[in-house]
Design a protein around this motif. Sequence first.
Motif, PDB file in Angstrom:
ATOM      1  N   LEU A   1       3.204   6.128  -5.456  1.00  0.00           N
ATOM      2  CA  LEU A   1       3.033   6.325  -6.892  1.00  0.00           C
ATOM      3  C   LEU A   1       1.884   7.296  -7.178  1.00  0.00           C
ATOM      4  O   LEU A   1       1.953   8.087  -8.122  1.00  0.00           O
ATOM      5  N   ALA A   2       0.843   7.236  -6.375  1.00  0.00           N
ATOM      6  CA  ALA A   2      -0.264   8.184  -6.534  1.00  0.00           C
ATOM      7  C   ALA A   2       0.229   9.603  -6.296  1.00  0.00           C
ATOM      8  O   ALA A   2      -0.226  10.554  -6.944  1.00  0.00           O
TER       9      ALA A   2
ATOM     10  N   TYR B   1      -3.471   8.738 -11.069  1.00  0.00           N
ATOM     11  CA  TYR B   1      -3.746   8.909  -9.641  1.00  0.00           C
ATOM     12  C   TYR B   1      -4.791   7.907  -9.173  1.00  0.00           C
ATOM     13  O   TYR B   1      -4.598   7.210  -8.171  1.00  0.00           O
ATOM     14  N   TYR B   2      -5.901   7.840  -9.905  1.00  0.00           N
ATOM     15  CA  TYR B   2      -6.980   6.945  -9.500  1.00  0.00           C
ATOM     16  C   TYR B   2      -6.538   5.488  -9.505  1.00  0.00           C
ATOM     17  O   TYR B   2      -6.945   4.690  -8.652  1.00  0.00           O
TER      18      TYR B   2
ATOM     19  N   ALA C   1       0.832  -1.205   0.000  1.00  0.00           N
ATOM     20  CA  ALA C   1       0.000   0.000   0.000  1.00  0.00           C
ATOM     21  C   ALA C   1       0.863   1.251   0.000  1.00  0.00           C
ATOM     22  O   ALA C   1       0.566   2.233  -0.695  1.00  0.00           O
ATOM     23  N   GLN C   2       1.946   1.202   0.767  1.00  0.00           N
ATOM     24  CA  GLN C   2       2.843   2.362   0.843  1.00  0.00           C
ATOM     25  C   GLN C   2       3.431   2.684  -0.521  1.00  0.00           C
ATOM     26  O   GLN C   2       3.537   3.845  -0.924  1.00  0.00           O
TER      27      GLN C   2
ATOM     28  N   GLY D   1      -6.631   3.693  -5.945  1.00  0.00           N
ATOM     29  CA  GLY D   1      -7.547   2.571  -5.746  1.00  0.00           C
ATOM     30  C   GLY D   1      -6.842   1.349  -5.197  1.00  0.00           C
ATOM     31  O   GLY D   1      -7.332   0.702  -4.259  1.00  0.00           O
ATOM     32  N   LYS D   2      -5.697   1.024  -5.759  1.00  0.00           N
ATOM     33  CA  LYS D   2      -4.936  -0.133  -5.266  1.00  0.00           C
ATOM     34  C   LYS D   2      -4.466   0.089  -3.834  1.00  0.00           C
ATOM     35  O   LYS D   2      -4.542  -0.808  -2.985  1.00  0.00           O
ATOM     36  N   GLY D   3      -3.965   1.300  -3.554  1.00  0.00           N
ATOM     37  CA  GLY D   3      -3.480   1.587  -2.208  1.00  0.00           C
ATOM     38  C   GLY D   3      -4.581   1.561  -1.178  1.00  0.00           C
ATOM     39  O   GLY D   3      -4.415   1.026  -0.070  1.00  0.00           O
ATOM     40  N   TYR D   4      -5.731   2.117  -1.542  1.00  0.00           N
ATOM     41  CA  TYR D   4      -6.851   2.136  -0.591  1.00  0.00           C
ATOM     42  C   TYR D   4      -7.337   0.718  -0.300  1.00  0.00           C
ATOM     43  O   TYR D   4      -7.624   0.377   0.855  1.00  0.00           O
ATOM     44  N   ASP D   5      -7.460  -0.095  -1.326  1.00  0.00           N
ATOM     45  CA  ASP D   5      -7.911  -1.474  -1.109  1.00  0.00           C
ATOM     46  C   ASP D   5      -6.981  -2.233  -0.183  1.00  0.00           C
ATOM     47  O   ASP D   5      -7.412  -3.080   0.611  1.00  0.00           O
ATOM     48  N   LEU D   6      -5.693  -1.941  -0.265  1.00  0.00           N
ATOM     49  CA  LEU D   6      -4.728  -2.638   0.577  1.00  0.00           C
ATOM     50  C   LEU D   6      -4.816  -2.210   2.040  1.00  0.00           C
ATOM     51  O   LEU D   6      -4.591  -3.024   2.944  1.00  0.00           O
TER      52      LEU D   6
END
Length: 342
Positions: free
Chosen positions: A286-287, A296-297, A280-281, A301-306
């Motif tokens: 990367l975002a 960004y999205y 997630a970090q 999205g990947k970071g938030y899901d993690l």
Amino acid sequence: MSGLAIAAFVLGVLCFVPAVGLVLGLVALARIRKRGQRGKGFAVAGCVLSSVGLALWVLTLSTGAAGDFWDGFRDAARGEGTAYSLEKGQCFTTPSGSLQGVTYDVDEVPCAREHDGEVFASFDLPGGSYPGDGEITRAADDRCYALQDAYAMDRWALPTDVDVYYLTPTSSSWRTGDREITCLFGNTDERGTLTGSLRNDGARLDPDQHTYLLAEGYLNRAMDEVPAAEAVEDDLAGYRIWAGQVSEALRGEVAMLDGHDWPAGAERPVAALTDDLRSAQEEWGLAAKAADLDAYYEHYGKGYDLVVADSTVTARKALGLATTPPDYEGGDGGGDDPGVEV
């Protein structure tokens, strides 16, 4: 009947401005003699009563009793049964049963009983002239949300219908020296109540739970800093900065989780969580560097899901903590004006 004589008598009885009553009485006696009016008794009585009142005022001022009286009055206004007397950990009800609007009185009750609010922190504003309702509300909003984690460390354990509110000074109480803002938890339903204490701090947690929640606090505080713009399109630069803050917070959380010696039952779940947080970090990082909205999205999205993955629930369950996640995307949920003036 001499009007001045009557006025002198009334002022003498009231004793508010005895010097004026004495002067009016003497003037009334002189006019009564010249004009043959009635009211000599009123004038004499007014002079006598005003003289006594004047003597009492002189005695009071010379001995400092007036200052003692004012101090006592001010202390009484700030004493038991008022919002000023509330301390951290206390629960209370309001006469209206609501945490919206203005209140001049509260009743402390045991937290095990139904109550309107539970105090978790307080702080004083700087002195000076009254800063205005808007400035006081902003100060309360900023500080109270920042202070809640020290009292209720596990945000997952807070009921969904609980939010942060505050008691703030009015312009009137400010003039008596009131500078205190009291931060509290209350029900988001205007007529709803709380039952039981929401306190969940280091004194009520075991060392492993405490360490885990301290680590998770990095992420919580970063999530609180989400930009004011509701859409990323409206402030892409601000959201990229925020993503960088979240990435650094996750770095701090991972470091603390890695540095703790977890009990056997929680070691593997926490390790799995740490792996997800590392990934997630990277995504949040990367975002933060995204060149456009699509990039960004994608990484957001990947970071938030993690950060809301099942590994968090599994680790929490192993540590005996709450397992229902809060709504990170819901903001601070503070509403339009989550505060009561006192």
